[in-house]
Enzyme design. Structure first.
Site, short mmCIF file in Angstrom:
data_model
loop_
_atom_site.label_atom_id
_atom_site.label_comp_id
_atom_site.label_asym_id
_atom_site.label_seq_id
_atom_site.Cartn_x
_atom_site.Cartn_y
_atom_site.Cartn_z
N GLY A 97 0.83 -1.20 0.00
CA GLY A 97 0.00 0.00 0.00
C GLY A 97 0.86 1.24 0.00
O GLY A 97 2.06 1.19 -0.25
N ASN A 98 0.23 2.38 0.27
CA ASN A 98 0.97 3.64 0.37
C ASN A 98 0.34 4.51 1.44
O ASN A 98 -0.65 4.13 2.07
CB ASN A 98 1.04 4.36 -0.99
CG ASN A 98 -0.33 4.63 -1.57
OD1 ASN A 98 -1.15 5.34 -0.97
ND2 ASN A 98 -0.61 4.06 -2.74
N TYR A 99 0.89 5.71 1.64
CA TYR A 99 0.47 6.56 2.75
C TYR A 99 -0.69 7.50 2.44
O TYR A 99 -1.01 8.37 3.24
CB TYR A 99 1.67 7.40 3.23
CG TYR A 99 2.78 6.60 3.85
CD1 TYR A 99 2.57 5.86 5.00
CD2 TYR A 99 4.05 6.60 3.27
CE1 TYR A 99 3.60 5.13 5.57
CE2 TYR A 99 5.09 5.86 3.84
CZ TYR A 99 4.86 5.13 4.98
OH TYR A 99 5.89 4.42 5.54
N SER A 100 -1.31 7.35 1.29
CA SER A 100 -2.39 8.26 0.93
C SER A 100 -3.53 8.18 1.95
O SER A 100 -3.99 7.09 2.30
CB SER A 100 -2.93 7.93 -0.46
OG SER A 100 -4.06 8.71 -0.76
N ALA A 149 -4.03 7.49 -5.19
CA ALA A 149 -2.66 6.99 -5.28
C ALA A 149 -2.73 5.49 -5.56
O ALA A 149 -2.65 4.66 -4.66
CB ALA A 149 -1.89 7.26 -4.00
#
Length: 401
Positions: free
Chosen positions: A207-210, A275
């Site tokens: 995943g990512n930090y969005s 994102a």
């Protein structure tokens, strides 16, 4: 502004008599007016006068009868296009600023998902007091619109700033607001927001930090301007406020791709702020991967489908497509390349190099680039204000369709 549904909040001020003129003028223009008044306001103007002028029963109590029926502040908030509190006393302004929901007017205000306009009325010393000014500033920070009081003779016979603005001037303020902000009325806007999660096994993912905050702010601004918004959201905990936002929750890049491709043909414009993961695991284990004696675990990934590229290929001449680019270096150059490669009309460049911008922040600092060669940098702002800048630019393209 004709034909709007207006909640008119009236509080205990000598200026309450001006509400009668407001109601009459609004009704004459074709608007619907629902009066919500405080108990103190009844000392200055009667509910009978207000209900006669508005052609609706006045709401002031939570419970209208003793049979268990009640007035729903939530329903009122959903019904309205705008809430106007005129006159607004120092007491009511203080309660609004601090969420003190002890009367029907304040609970209605706290439930509203529409623009709120506040027309203060009080003596000059009360208006100038630091506590009042702090409360007014706090209301501004919440997104409320303040209609500054006029300078003139007050009930105390003193002269200064504190008179509620003239009703005709208040109506002009509302008219001007809707003329500029409902410019997307009837338009269908597609927005993607948040991250995607690409499963490795039942408990792990890429995943990512969005946080999704930027996309949700864009959805709210578009809805406030009259658009029918389809929001496709990755796994985030944010709630939507405006009833014109239809939300579709997805988790993976593939799910977001399918939902976006299905929705895009029926839209006038799309803003791709999500994102989306560029890669996903080639294989997803159906059981949790256990630690073993090996020192390494190799994860083979494959590319996900490029949503922006796909929509750019589908885009008709009567559609507008905007995308986002998050870069760590050579941002403007790379954003322009992405815009051209994916057939976008405009691209919003984020940078992780600026403190307070990017993921997990309530603020953002962007540069908007369009196909016509315009590059417009903006200072660090609250994400709702950034959304306003982006939608303003989007509107210039929509207006040409």
């Amino acid at each position: 502004m004709d034909g709007k549904k207006i909640i008119l909040g009236i509080t205990g001020s000598i200026a309450a008599y001006k509400a009668a003129y407001l109601i009459r003028a609004l009704i004459k223009k074709g608007d619907e007016v629902q009066v919500v008044m405080t108990e103190a306001a009844k000392e200055f103007i009667t509910p009978l006068t207000l209900s006669t002028l508005s052609r609706r029963p006045v709401v002031s109590d939570f419970f209208s009868r003793r049979d268990g029926s009640w007035n729903s502040h939530v329903d009122l908030g959903l019904w309205a296009d705008v809430m106007l509190i005129a006159p607004a006393t120092a007491s009511t302004i203080g309660k609004m600023a601090n969420g003190i929901a002890d009367n029907m007017l304040i609970t209605t205000y706290l439930s509203c998902k529409v623009p709120v306009f506040v027309a203060p009325a009080m003596d000059l010393d009360m208006y100038a007091h630091p506590a009042t000014q702090q409360n007014l500033e706090r209301l501004r920070s919440f997104g409320n619109h303040l209609i500054e009081p006029a300078v003139g003779e007050l009930a105390s016979r003193l002269t200064g700033k504190g008179r509620m603005e003239d009703p005709n001037r208040i109506i002009r303020v509302l008219d001007d607001y809707f003329a500029s902000h409902n410019s997307l009325h009837g338009k269908k806007i597609l927005i993607t927001a948040g991250p995607t999660y690409e499963k490795i096994d039942p408990v792990r993912f890429i995943g990512n930090y969005s946080s999704g905050k930027m996309g949700f702010a864009l959805a709210e601004v578009c809805a406030e301007r009259g658009a029918d918004v389809r929001l496709i959201a990755g796994p985030v905990s944010i709630r939507t406020r405006h009833p014109a936002i239809r939300r579709i929750d997805v988790e993976s890049a593939e799910e977001m791709y399918r939902a976006t491709i299905d929705a895009f043909p029926d839209t006038d414009a799309a803003i791709l702020s999500a994102a989306v993961a560029d890669y996903r695991p080639e294989k997803q284990d159906h059981e949790k991967i256990k630690r073993n004696h090996k020192q390494q675990m190799r994860l083979f990934c494959v590319q996900t489908k490029d949503i922006a590229q796909s929509l750019g290929g589908m885009k008709r001449p009567d559609q507008v497509l905007a995308g986002f680019a998050l870069e760590t270096n050579n941002g403007v150059v790379r954003a322009k390349e992405k815009m051209l490669q994916k057939n976008l009309d405009m691209i919003i460049l984020n940078s992780l190099e600026d403190e307070g911008a990017g993921f997990r922040c309530d603020t953002n600092k962007v540069t908007i680039i369009d196909r016509e060669g315009n590059t417009t940098p903006f200072p660090l702002k609250d994400k709702k204000d950034v959304a306003v800048d982006i939608v303003d630019k989007l509107k210039t393209f929509i207006d040409r369709l």
